[in-house]
Design an enzyme around this catalytic site. Structure first.
Site, PDB file in Angstrom:
ATOM      1  CB  THR A 173      -0.912  -0.026   1.243  1.00  0.00           C
ATOM      2  OG1 THR A 173      -1.855  -1.074   1.063  1.00  0.00           O
ATOM      3  CG2 THR A 173      -1.652   1.283   1.439  1.00  0.00           C
ATOM      4  CB  ALA A 222      -4.446  -3.764  -0.503  1.00  0.00           C
ATOM      5  N   GLY A 279      -6.947 -11.949   2.032  1.00  0.00           N
ATOM      6  CA  GLY A 279      -7.611 -12.582   3.173  1.00  0.00           C
ATOM      7  C   GLY A 279      -6.764 -12.460   4.430  1.00  0.00           C
ATOM      8  CB  ALA A 280      -3.421 -11.488   4.847  1.00  0.00           C
ATOM      9  CE1 TYR A 330      -6.516  -3.508   6.947  1.00  0.00           C
ATOM     10  CE2 TYR A 330      -4.992  -4.981   5.829  1.00  0.00           C
ATOM     11  CZ  TYR A 330      -5.244  -3.793   6.506  1.00  0.00           C
ATOM     12  OH  TYR A 330      -4.217  -2.906   6.731  1.00  0.00           O
TER      13      TYR A 330
HETATM   14  C1  FNR Z   1       2.645  -3.750   3.446  1.00  0.00           C
HETATM   15  N1  FNR Z   1       2.075  -5.020   3.410  1.00  0.00           N
HETATM   16  C2  FNR Z   1       0.892  -5.217   2.732  1.00  0.00           C
HETATM   17  N2  FNR Z   1       0.315  -6.449   2.686  1.00  0.00           N
HETATM   18  C3  FNR Z   1      -0.781  -6.667   1.930  1.00  0.00           C
HETATM   19  O1  FNR Z   1      -1.274  -7.789   1.889  1.00  0.00           O
HETATM   20  N3  FNR Z   1      -1.339  -5.652   1.215  1.00  0.00           N
HETATM   21  C4  FNR Z   1      -0.852  -4.390   1.243  1.00  0.00           C
HETATM   22  O2  FNR Z   1      -1.370  -3.512   0.551  1.00  0.00           O
HETATM   23  C5  FNR Z   1       0.276  -4.150   2.059  1.00  0.00           C
HETATM   24  N4  FNR Z   1       0.793  -2.907   2.177  1.00  0.00           N
HETATM   25  C6  FNR Z   1       1.978  -2.684   2.823  1.00  0.00           C
HETATM   26  C7  FNR Z   1       2.545  -1.413   2.831  1.00  0.00           C
HETATM   27  C8  FNR Z   1       3.762  -1.200   3.423  1.00  0.00           C
HETATM   28  C9  FNR Z   1       4.360   0.155   3.395  1.00  0.00           C
HETATM   29  C10 FNR Z   1       4.440  -2.278   4.035  1.00  0.00           C
HETATM   30  C11 FNR Z   1       5.801  -2.076   4.648  1.00  0.00           C
HETATM   31  C12 FNR Z   1       3.881  -3.526   4.043  1.00  0.00           C
HETATM   32  C13 FNR Z   1       2.829  -6.187   3.903  1.00  0.00           C
HETATM   33  C14 FNR Z   1       3.825  -6.685   2.843  1.00  0.00           C
HETATM   34  O3  FNR Z   1       3.144  -7.251   1.742  1.00  0.00           O
HETATM   35  C15 FNR Z   1       4.809  -7.741   3.390  1.00  0.00           C
HETATM   36  O4  FNR Z   1       4.083  -8.836   3.902  1.00  0.00           O
HETATM   37  C16 FNR Z   1       5.700  -7.187   4.492  1.00  0.00           C
HETATM   38  O5  FNR Z   1       6.233  -5.936   4.118  1.00  0.00           O
HETATM   39  C17 FNR Z   1       6.836  -8.169   4.840  1.00  0.00           C
HETATM   40  O6  FNR Z   1       7.725  -8.321   3.771  1.00  0.00           O
HETATM   41  P1  FNR Z   1       9.165  -7.583   3.769  1.00  0.00           P
HETATM   42  O7  FNR Z   1       8.897  -6.118   3.651  1.00  0.00           O
HETATM   43  O8  FNR Z   1       9.826  -7.921   5.070  1.00  0.00           O
HETATM   44  O9  FNR Z   1       9.867  -8.168   2.571  1.00  0.00           O
HETATM   45  C1  8K6 Z   2       0.014   3.951   5.197  1.00  0.00           C
HETATM   46  C2  8K6 Z   2      -1.038   2.948   5.082  1.00  0.00           C
HETATM   47  C3  8K6 Z   2      -0.495   1.585   4.898  1.00  0.00           C
HETATM   48  C4  8K6 Z   2      -1.473   0.521   5.269  1.00  0.00           C
HETATM   49  C5  8K6 Z   2      -1.115  -0.836   4.837  1.00  0.00           C
HETATM   50  C6  8K6 Z   2      -0.757  -1.730   5.910  1.00  0.00           C
HETATM   51  C7  8K6 Z   2       0.706  -1.761   6.130  1.00  0.00           C
HETATM   52  C8  8K6 Z   2       1.163  -0.772   7.119  1.00  0.00           C
HETATM   53  C9  8K6 Z   2       2.596  -0.753   7.457  1.00  0.00           C
HETATM   54  C10 8K6 Z   2       2.824  -0.698   8.927  1.00  0.00           C
HETATM   55  C11 8K6 Z   2       2.596  -2.007   9.480  1.00  0.00           C
HETATM   56  C12 8K6 Z   2       2.818  -2.278  10.884  1.00  0.00           C
HETATM   57  C13 8K6 Z   2       2.956  -3.739  11.039  1.00  0.00           C
HETATM   58  C14 8K6 Z   2       2.869  -4.228  12.371  1.00  0.00           C
HETATM   59  C15 8K6 Z   2       3.615  -5.483  12.552  1.00  0.00           C
HETATM   60  C16 8K6 Z   2       3.535  -5.935  13.941  1.00  0.00           C
HETATM   61  C17 8K6 Z   2       4.438  -7.066  14.229  1.00  0.00           C
HETATM   62  C18 8K6 Z   2       4.341  -7.482  15.650  1.00  0.00           C
END
Ligand code: FNR
Ligand code: 8K6
Length: 347
Positions: free
Chosen positions: A27, A58, A174-175, A178
């Site tokens: 995202t 997403a 589905g993760a 959400y």
């Molecule tokens: C995500 N992730 C995520 N997952 C998903 O299913 N849909 C999404 O739109 C997003 N958006 C998103 C935005 C940002 C900024 C981050 C950092 C992560 C989770 C992502 O797909 C992934 O599972 C994690 O980032 C872990 O992988 P890496 O970054 O350790 O390679």
């Molecule tokens: C800016 C909006 C992005 C929304 C998409 C979801 C990904 C957000 C990235 C931050 C995620 C925080 C993850 C928390 C992990 C907890 C592990 C214990």
């Protein structure tokens, strides 16, 4: 013989990937105010076309699916046309791209669409909207059975729109706590109809969405992302494992393109999953193609795939920092380290 992550992988009769390294869905909150992908997004995805498969950020299936600012949609013709430019640019460079279809359920906020927030049950998630911390989450309205039918139809419509937009397939989101995941976890699902209480009932929504999408795009172009261990927008319950024990073989029997874990760090172990990590748990219950993800480097992914922990790797943050990730790892060049500040811009 050792598996080379940079050589081709046949997903099924419809799709062969040029390598095993996928770009994880990320995202970026950069669509325009009509939630249409922009030219900057076209260029951003095109720069990453040498990934084995790009999974789009997403993408919301309808207005009340939105929980973050400027997340793209797939429900208006302008959005479909915007995505068409993305898929054309990726295809022109020899790449493949799936659309990740999203409804955030109780993590939605009326600020974005001015209506009810829908979820399995009236259980509010704690906290505030990222990037708009002044917005506190609200108590959702339990979706009615007619409402569930409408949601399933809207997922199928979004999948149809994804095909019109030129995507090679769709990944069902589905993760990560959400909507679909809310049906799958006891902490968010207290329904006492056929969508709650038992593993079979709690899996029903995920499977009905899957089947409605398969009807439109076919099983070979349908994938699923799941988070069996609660870690984000969700809390753990010892009963959750039984739901996934039921769901995984059901999904396996549908012969999807792949199953993908949804996790930030795959070294996290979950009490509710008998102490297993996400990929370990999914590998045990699901025999089809599995995508691992979560804080892997190219080297650790290489080891995991060669040890048969999963078949494909999805890379997230390193792909934000390195549009040329594939070229760098193939030449053994150093990567630029990811920082959160990089989220401000699409490079
Ligand atoms: C995500 N992730 C995520 N997952 C998903 O299913 N849909 C999404 O739109 C997003 N958006 C998103 C935005 C940002 C900024 C981050 C950092 C992560 C989770 C992502 O797909 C992934 O599972 C994690 O980032 C872990 O992988 P890496 O970054 O350790 O390679
Ligand atoms: C800016 C909006 C992005 C929304 C998409 C979801 C990904 C957000 C990235 C931050 C995620 C925080 C993850 C928390 C992990 C907890 C592990 C214990």
């Amino acid at each position: 013989m050792a598996i080379d992550l940079l050589s081709a992988f046949k997903l099924n009769d419809s799709i062969t990937l040029q390598n095993r390294v996928l770009m994880a869905p990320l995202t970026r909150c950069m669509a325009d105010d009509e939630l249409v992908p922009t030219q900057a997004m076209v260029d951003y995805y095109a720069r990453r076309a040498d990934a084995g498969l790009i999974i789009s950020e997403a993408t919301i299936i309808r207005p009340d699916a939105q929980g973050y600012p400027n997340t793209p949609g797939l429900f208006t013709s302008a959005q479909i046309q915007g995505w068409k430019k993305v898929t054309d640019a990726v295809h022109a460079k020899g790449g493949k791209i799936f659309a990740q279809l999203w409804h955030v359920g109780r993590v939605a906020h009326p600020h974005f669409f001015g209506g009810d927030v829908l979820a399995p049950s009236a259980i509010r998630v704690d906290g505030t909207v990222p990037r708009m911390r002044e917005l506190t989450y609200v108590t959702p309205k339990p979706v009615t059975k007619d409402g569930i039918k409408g949601l399933i139809a809207d997922y199928a419509k979004a999948a149809e729109n994804a095909m019109e937009a030129g995507f090679d397939g769709v990944e069902i989101h589905g993760a990560n706590g959400y909507l679909i995941d809310q049906f799958l976890h006891y902490a968010a699902n207290e329904r006492n109809d056929e969508y709650g209480q038992t593993p079979e009932n709690m899996s029903r929504f995920a499977l009905e969405v899957t089947d409605s999408i398969i009807d439109v795009v076919g099983n070979e172009r349908t994938a699923m992302r799941l988070t069996p261990g609660a870690y984000f927008n969700m809390s753990e319950d010892s009963r959750d494992k039984a739901v996934f024990d039921y769901l995984l073989p059901e999904l396996e029997s549908r012969k999807l393109a792949y199953l993908h874990g949804g996790i930030f760090d795959d070294s996290m172990r979950f009490d509710s999953l008998d102490g297993k990590s996400t990929s370990e748990f999914l590998r045990t219950g699901y025999k089809g193609t599995l995508v691992g993800v979560g804080s892997y480097s190219f080297a650790t992914a290489n080891t995991a795939i060669n040890d048969d922990k999963f078949d494909l790797i999805a890379i997230g943050r390193p792909f934000i920092a390195n549009p040329d990730y594939i070229s760098k790892v193939s030449k053994g060049e150093p990567l630029t380290a990811y920082t959160d500040e990089m989220l401000a811009e699409l490079i």
